[in-house]
Motif scaffolding. Structure first.
Motif, PDB file in Angstrom:
ATOM      1  N   GLN A  67     -13.287 -13.349  12.994  1.00  0.00           N
ATOM      2  CA  GLN A  67     -11.967 -12.721  13.083  1.00  0.00           C
ATOM      3  C   GLN A  67     -11.234 -12.830  11.751  1.00  0.00           C
ATOM      4  O   GLN A  67     -10.600 -11.869  11.307  1.00  0.00           O
ATOM      5  CB  GLN A  67     -11.128 -13.386  14.175  1.00  0.00           C
ATOM      6  CG  GLN A  67     -11.367 -12.844  15.555  1.00  0.00           C
ATOM      7  CD  GLN A  67     -10.386 -13.413  16.565  1.00  0.00           C
ATOM      8  OE1 GLN A  67      -9.830 -14.498  16.370  1.00  0.00           O
ATOM      9  NE2 GLN A  67     -10.179 -12.694  17.642  1.00  0.00           N
ATOM     10  N   ASP A  68     -11.292 -14.009  11.120  1.00  0.00           N
ATOM     11  CA  ASP A  68     -10.649 -14.185   9.818  1.00  0.00           C
ATOM     12  C   ASP A  68     -11.251 -13.251   8.778  1.00  0.00           C
ATOM     13  O   ASP A  68     -10.533 -12.656   7.969  1.00  0.00           O
ATOM     14  CB  ASP A  68     -10.774 -15.641   9.355  1.00  0.00           C
ATOM     15  CG  ASP A  68      -9.955 -16.599  10.201  1.00  0.00           C
ATOM     16  OD1 ASP A  68      -9.037 -16.121  10.910  1.00  0.00           O
ATOM     17  OD2 ASP A  68     -10.229 -17.816  10.153  1.00  0.00           O
ATOM     18  N   ILE A  69     -12.558 -13.120   8.795  1.00  0.00           N
ATOM     19  CA  ILE A  69     -13.234 -12.226   7.850  1.00  0.00           C
ATOM     20  C   ILE A  69     -12.780 -10.790   8.077  1.00  0.00           C
ATOM     21  O   ILE A  69     -12.518 -10.049   7.115  1.00  0.00           O
ATOM     22  CB  ILE A  69     -14.767 -12.361   7.976  1.00  0.00           C
ATOM     23  CG1 ILE A  69     -15.220 -13.712   7.419  1.00  0.00           C
ATOM     24  CG2 ILE A  69     -15.483 -11.225   7.265  1.00  0.00           C
ATOM     25  CD1 ILE A  69     -16.669 -14.019   7.695  1.00  0.00           C
ATOM     26  N   GLN A  70     -12.673 -10.397   9.330  1.00  0.00           N
ATOM     27  CA  GLN A  70     -12.247  -9.038   9.640  1.00  0.00           C
ATOM     28  C   GLN A  70     -10.827  -8.776   9.162  1.00  0.00           C
ATOM     29  O   GLN A  70     -10.540  -7.715   8.591  1.00  0.00           O
ATOM     30  CB  GLN A  70     -12.354  -8.786  11.150  1.00  0.00           C
ATOM     31  CG  GLN A  70     -12.085  -7.364  11.553  1.00  0.00           C
ATOM     32  CD  GLN A  70     -13.113  -6.410  11.006  1.00  0.00           C
ATOM     33  OE1 GLN A  70     -14.283  -6.724  10.922  1.00  0.00           O
ATOM     34  NE2 GLN A  70     -12.674  -5.227  10.617  1.00  0.00           N
ATOM     35  N   THR A  71      -9.918  -9.726   9.365  1.00  0.00           N
ATOM     36  CA  THR A  71      -8.535  -9.530   8.900  1.00  0.00           C
ATOM     37  C   THR A  71      -8.488  -9.471   7.380  1.00  0.00           C
ATOM     38  O   THR A  71      -7.737  -8.672   6.809  1.00  0.00           O
ATOM     39  CB  THR A  71      -7.617 -10.644   9.416  1.00  0.00           C
ATOM     40  OG1 THR A  71      -8.135 -11.918   9.027  1.00  0.00           O
ATOM     41  CG2 THR A  71      -7.477 -10.587  10.929  1.00  0.00           C
ATOM     42  N   LEU A  72      -9.296 -10.310   6.713  1.00  0.00           N
ATOM     43  CA  LEU A  72      -9.318 -10.265   5.251  1.00  0.00           C
ATOM     44  C   LEU A  72      -9.895  -8.949   4.746  1.00  0.00           C
ATOM     45  O   LEU A  72      -9.420  -8.398   3.740  1.00  0.00           O
ATOM     46  CB  LEU A  72     -10.120 -11.447   4.698  1.00  0.00           C
ATOM     47  CG  LEU A  72      -9.468 -12.823   4.842  1.00  0.00           C
ATOM     48  CD1 LEU A  72     -10.416 -13.907   4.355  1.00  0.00           C
ATOM     49  CD2 LEU A  72      -8.165 -12.879   4.073  1.00  0.00           C
ATOM     50  N   GLN A  73     -10.902  -8.417   5.415  1.00  0.00           N
ATOM     51  CA  GLN A  73     -11.451  -7.128   5.013  1.00  0.00           C
ATOM     52  C   GLN A  73     -10.432  -6.017   5.216  1.00  0.00           C
ATOM     53  O   GLN A  73     -10.337  -5.098   4.388  1.00  0.00           O
ATOM     54  CB  GLN A  73     -12.728  -6.824   5.803  1.00  0.00           C
ATOM     55  CG  GLN A  73     -13.922  -7.633   5.346  1.00  0.00           C
ATOM     56  CD  GLN A  73     -15.161  -7.365   6.190  1.00  0.00           C
ATOM     57  OE1 GLN A  73     -15.072  -6.795   7.274  1.00  0.00           O
ATOM     58  NE2 GLN A  73     -16.308  -7.796   5.688  1.00  0.00           N
ATOM     59  N   ASP A  74      -9.655  -6.089   6.289  1.00  0.00           N
ATOM     60  CA  ASP A  74      -8.604  -5.096   6.501  1.00  0.00           C
ATOM     61  C   ASP A  74      -7.547  -5.172   5.401  1.00  0.00           C
ATOM     62  O   ASP A  74      -7.106  -4.140   4.877  1.00  0.00           O
ATOM     63  CB  ASP A  74      -7.945  -5.305   7.867  1.00  0.00           C
ATOM     64  CG  ASP A  74      -8.861  -4.955   9.025  1.00  0.00           C
ATOM     65  OD1 ASP A  74      -9.865  -4.247   8.797  1.00  0.00           O
ATOM     66  OD2 ASP A  74      -8.570  -5.392  10.163  1.00  0.00           O
ATOM     67  N   LYS A  75      -7.153  -6.397   5.054  1.00  0.00           N
ATOM     68  CA  LYS A  75      -6.182  -6.562   3.970  1.00  0.00           C
ATOM     69  C   LYS A  75      -6.743  -6.054   2.645  1.00  0.00           C
ATOM     70  O   LYS A  75      -6.031  -5.421   1.861  1.00  0.00           O
ATOM     71  CB  LYS A  75      -5.789  -8.034   3.832  1.00  0.00           C
ATOM     72  CG  LYS A  75      -4.888  -8.535   4.930  1.00  0.00           C
ATOM     73  CD  LYS A  75      -4.526  -9.996   4.718  1.00  0.00           C
ATOM     74  CE  LYS A  75      -3.666 -10.529   5.836  1.00  0.00           C
ATOM     75  NZ  LYS A  75      -3.332 -11.955   5.641  1.00  0.00           N
ATOM     76  N   LEU A  76      -8.016  -6.334   2.404  1.00  0.00           N
ATOM     77  CA  LEU A  76      -8.654  -5.870   1.177  1.00  0.00           C
ATOM     78  C   LEU A  76      -8.685  -4.343   1.123  1.00  0.00           C
ATOM     79  O   LEU A  76      -8.425  -3.735   0.077  1.00  0.00           O
ATOM     80  CB  LEU A  76     -10.076  -6.429   1.073  1.00  0.00           C
ATOM     81  CG  LEU A  76     -10.861  -6.057  -0.174  1.00  0.00           C
ATOM     82  CD1 LEU A  76     -10.228  -6.651  -1.409  1.00  0.00           C
ATOM     83  CD2 LEU A  76     -12.297  -6.504  -0.029  1.00  0.00           C
ATOM     84  N   ASN A  78      -6.579  -2.295   2.614  1.00  0.00           N
ATOM     85  CA  ASN A  78      -5.207  -1.837   2.382  1.00  0.00           C
ATOM     86  C   ASN A  78      -4.814  -2.011   0.918  1.00  0.00           C
ATOM     87  O   ASN A  78      -4.192  -1.130   0.328  1.00  0.00           O
ATOM     88  CB  ASN A  78      -4.232  -2.586   3.291  1.00  0.00           C
ATOM     89  CG  ASN A  78      -4.383  -2.202   4.743  1.00  0.00           C
ATOM     90  OD1 ASN A  78      -4.897  -1.130   5.057  1.00  0.00           O
ATOM     91  ND2 ASN A  78      -3.949  -3.072   5.640  1.00  0.00           N
ATOM     92  N   GLN A  79      -5.178  -3.152   0.343  1.00  0.00           N
ATOM     93  CA  GLN A  79      -4.849  -3.398  -1.059  1.00  0.00           C
ATOM     94  C   GLN A  79      -5.577  -2.427  -1.982  1.00  0.00           C
ATOM     95  O   GLN A  79      -5.016  -1.966  -2.975  1.00  0.00           O
ATOM     96  CB  GLN A  79      -5.186  -4.836  -1.452  1.00  0.00           C
ATOM     97  CG  GLN A  79      -4.207  -5.871  -0.929  1.00  0.00           C
ATOM     98  CD  GLN A  79      -2.814  -5.644  -1.469  1.00  0.00           C
ATOM     99  OE1 GLN A  79      -1.962  -5.087  -0.788  1.00  0.00           O
ATOM    100  NE2 GLN A  79      -2.561  -6.064  -2.691  1.00  0.00           N
ATOM    101  N   SER A  80      -6.832  -2.103  -1.657  1.00  0.00           N
ATOM    102  CA  SER A  80      -7.558  -1.159  -2.513  1.00  0.00           C
ATOM    103  C   SER A  80      -6.919   0.233  -2.431  1.00  0.00           C
ATOM    104  O   SER A  80      -6.856   0.947  -3.438  1.00  0.00           O
ATOM    105  CB  SER A  80      -9.032  -1.110  -2.121  1.00  0.00           C
ATOM    106  OG  SER A  80      -9.186  -0.571  -0.826  1.00  0.00           O
ATOM    107  N   LYS A  81      -6.424   0.629  -1.255  1.00  0.00           N
ATOM    108  CA  LYS A  81      -5.728   1.907  -1.137  1.00  0.00           C
ATOM    109  C   LYS A  81      -4.455   1.906  -1.985  1.00  0.00           C
ATOM    110  O   LYS A  81      -4.149   2.879  -2.681  1.00  0.00           O
ATOM    111  CB  LYS A  81      -5.376   2.186   0.322  1.00  0.00           C
ATOM    112  CG  LYS A  81      -6.542   2.569   1.176  1.00  0.00           C
ATOM    113  CD  LYS A  81      -6.103   2.807   2.616  1.00  0.00           C
ATOM    114  CE  LYS A  81      -7.291   3.085   3.517  1.00  0.00           C
ATOM    115  NZ  LYS A  81      -6.879   3.245   4.929  1.00  0.00           N
ATOM    116  N   ILE A  82      -3.711   0.795  -1.915  1.00  0.00           N
ATOM    117  CA  ILE A  82      -2.477   0.690  -2.705  1.00  0.00           C
ATOM    118  C   ILE A  82      -2.806   0.720  -4.195  1.00  0.00           C
ATOM    119  O   ILE A  82      -2.123   1.391  -4.989  1.00  0.00           O
ATOM    120  CB  ILE A  82      -1.706  -0.591  -2.316  1.00  0.00           C
ATOM    121  CG1 ILE A  82      -1.161  -0.466  -0.894  1.00  0.00           C
ATOM    122  CG2 ILE A  82      -0.570  -0.864  -3.285  1.00  0.00           C
ATOM    123  CD1 ILE A  82      -0.578  -1.746  -0.330  1.00  0.00           C
ATOM    124  N   THR A  83      -3.862   0.020  -4.585  1.00  0.00           N
ATOM    125  CA  THR A  83      -4.262  -0.014  -5.994  1.00  0.00           C
ATOM    126  C   THR A  83      -4.665   1.377  -6.485  1.00  0.00           C
ATOM    127  O   THR A  83      -4.278   1.793  -7.589  1.00  0.00           O
ATOM    128  CB  THR A  83      -5.434  -1.004  -6.187  1.00  0.00           C
ATOM    129  OG1 THR A  83      -5.033  -2.280  -5.717  1.00  0.00           O
ATOM    130  CG2 THR A  83      -5.841  -1.098  -7.639  1.00  0.00           C
TER     131      THR A  83
END
Length: 120
Positions: A67-76, A78-83
């Motif tokens: 679950q933690d890995i999945q949330t971190l991948q989602d954040k990653l 989102n951050q790549s889209k923002i970048t």
């Protein structure tokens, strides 16, 4: 006398059932469980319980980690889209046409190609 015996005039003793002899059932000896066997079975039960608890604990840890890995991948993601969006904005803001237009209109500068020097 029965009717068949009377019909044939046979004595009753010929038709009498043979005597049955009853055999005494062999005595069944029950096996008693010793204290050592009780201790071994108890220890085996505790070991099985502890192994089951250990397996459940490990599965829970794996689930939480995934679950933690999945949330971190989602954040990653989102951050790549923002970048990417910010890079696109930076590219559009740093285009040479925009810079020339800004320099001419806002700062009052003029582009003179004769004054441009290219450095090697």
């Amino acid at each position: 006398m029965s009717q068949t015996q009377r019909a044939f005039n046979l004595p009753e003793s010929e038709f009498a059932e043979p005597r049955r002899q009853y055999v005494k059932d062999p005595s069944v000896t029950t096996r008693h469980i010793t204290k050592g066997e009780k201790l071994l079975w108890t220890l085996a039960g505790v070991a099985v319980f502890l192994l089951a608890a250990l397996m459940i604990t490990n599965q829970t840890r794996l689930y939480l980690t995934s679950q933690d890995i999945q949330t971190l991948q989602d954040k990653l993601g989102n951050q790549s889209k923002i970048t990417q969006q910010l890079k696109a904005d930076a590219d559009s803001l740093s285009s040479p046409d925009r810079i020339v237009n800004f320099a001419e209109k806002q700062l009052g500068l003029k582009l003179d190609i004769n004054n441009i020097k290219v450095l090697p």
